[in-house]
Design a protein around this motif. Sequence first.
Motif, short mmCIF file in Angstrom:
data_model
loop_
_atom_site.label_atom_id
_atom_site.label_comp_id
_atom_site.label_asym_id
_atom_site.label_seq_id
_atom_site.Cartn_x
_atom_site.Cartn_y
_atom_site.Cartn_z
N LYS A 1 43.76 49.24 35.62
CA LYS A 1 43.98 49.54 37.04
C LYS A 1 42.66 49.87 37.73
O LYS A 1 42.44 49.50 38.89
CB LYS A 1 44.95 50.71 37.16
N PHE A 2 41.78 50.57 37.04
CA PHE A 2 40.50 50.98 37.62
C PHE A 2 39.43 49.89 37.55
O PHE A 2 38.31 50.09 37.99
CB PHE A 2 39.99 52.24 36.92
N GLY A 3 39.76 48.75 36.96
CA GLY A 3 38.82 47.64 36.92
C GLY A 3 37.71 47.81 35.91
O GLY A 3 36.58 47.32 36.12
N PHE A 4 38.01 48.44 34.78
CA PHE A 4 36.98 48.71 33.77
C PHE A 4 36.80 47.57 32.78
O PHE A 4 35.99 47.69 31.86
CB PHE A 4 37.32 49.99 33.00
N GLU A 5 37.57 46.50 32.91
CA GLU A 5 37.42 45.43 31.93
C GLU A 5 36.56 44.30 32.48
O GLU A 5 36.48 44.07 33.69
CB GLU A 5 38.79 44.90 31.49
N GLU A 6 35.90 43.62 31.58
CA GLU A 6 35.04 42.48 31.92
C GLU A 6 35.33 41.40 30.89
O GLU A 6 34.78 41.43 29.77
CB GLU A 6 33.57 42.90 31.89
N GLY A 7 36.24 40.49 31.21
CA GLY A 7 36.63 39.49 30.23
C GLY A 7 37.30 40.14 29.04
O GLY A 7 38.25 40.91 29.18
N SER B 1 33.84 50.60 27.49
CA SER B 1 34.11 49.44 28.32
C SER B 1 32.89 49.14 29.18
O SER B 1 31.99 49.96 29.29
CB SER B 1 35.35 49.68 29.18
N HIS B 2 32.90 47.97 29.80
CA HIS B 2 31.77 47.53 30.61
C HIS B 2 32.05 47.81 32.08
O HIS B 2 32.14 46.90 32.90
CB HIS B 2 31.49 46.05 30.36
N SER B 3 32.22 49.08 32.42
CA SER B 3 32.47 49.48 33.80
C SER B 3 31.21 49.27 34.64
O SER B 3 30.08 49.32 34.13
CB SER B 3 32.91 50.94 33.85
N THR B 4 31.40 49.05 35.92
CA THR B 4 30.30 48.63 36.79
C THR B 4 29.18 49.67 36.88
O THR B 4 28.00 49.35 36.65
CB THR B 4 30.84 48.33 38.20
N HIS B 5 29.51 50.90 37.21
CA HIS B 5 28.46 51.90 37.44
C HIS B 5 27.87 52.41 36.12
O HIS B 5 26.70 52.78 36.08
CB HIS B 5 29.02 53.04 38.27
N GLY B 6 28.67 52.40 35.07
CA GLY B 6 28.13 52.72 33.75
C GLY B 6 27.09 51.71 33.32
O GLY B 6 26.03 52.06 32.78
#
Length: 266
Positions: free
Chosen positions: A48-54, A127-132
């Motif tokens: 839901k928070f968009g933490f996945e990348e593929g 996970s590959h979260s954007t800001h991380g």
Amino acid sequence: MAAEEEFLDKMLPAKDLIFRLPETFATVEEERRHRKERLTAALRIFGKFGFEEGVAGHITARDPELTDHFWVNPFGMSFKHVKVSDLILVNHQGQVVQGRYPVNEAAFAIHSQVHQARPDVVAAAHSHSTHGRAISALGQKLEPITQDVCAFYEDHGLFDDYTGVVTDTEEGKRIAAALGSYKAVILRNHGLLTVGNSVDAAAWWFITMERSCQVQLLAKAAGQVVHISKENAELTHQQIGNDLVAWINYQPLHDQIVREQPDMFD
């Protein structure tokens, strides 16, 4: 005065107020089912928070009986679609011993070594979260610039290296060493990894760490940041930096996703 006394007479005793604490279990089967449900809910929240990348990203939960095994999301399935019945059980040789799907090679390489190095850890989230990823690309650690980030004050590491996709347990050992006794580690040019004594705690640390990365990027882009003093950062860490506080903070998110997506427990 009479109105105040009347109000006080109507107040419930503290012992009658609802205040949730982590569950306890009569059997290992109950605890296993609970961990699998919390793991599934955490994966749905990450989706839901968009933490996945593929296909990148994984959360693991140590099995309460087979403590050298962990439950994890299957390779190639969206966080948003995972159900309890989809979870796979993996041993520390990387073999799937229960479930219908393969394990993400990086999930095994990293998480097996973290769980092995940290017997106190029940769950780990990466996970590959954007800001991380943005903070990791700078090779920076988090600075004490907000109350929330003080949960990580002197309590997160930096894996200051990058050698490609982690598929080797030796690389997992190096990541576990950088994590040390901390609750989190920033993997340079890669992302974040957090751990906890429950799935809820590990997931909360990841969520609030990702947001703290976002705040640091925004604040430093806007101007000169003001640091919290060492004394007050240490005090705040003592107040909000333990796994019980993380568990409590996470409950509203868990309640929300359960109401929104009850199909996850199939």
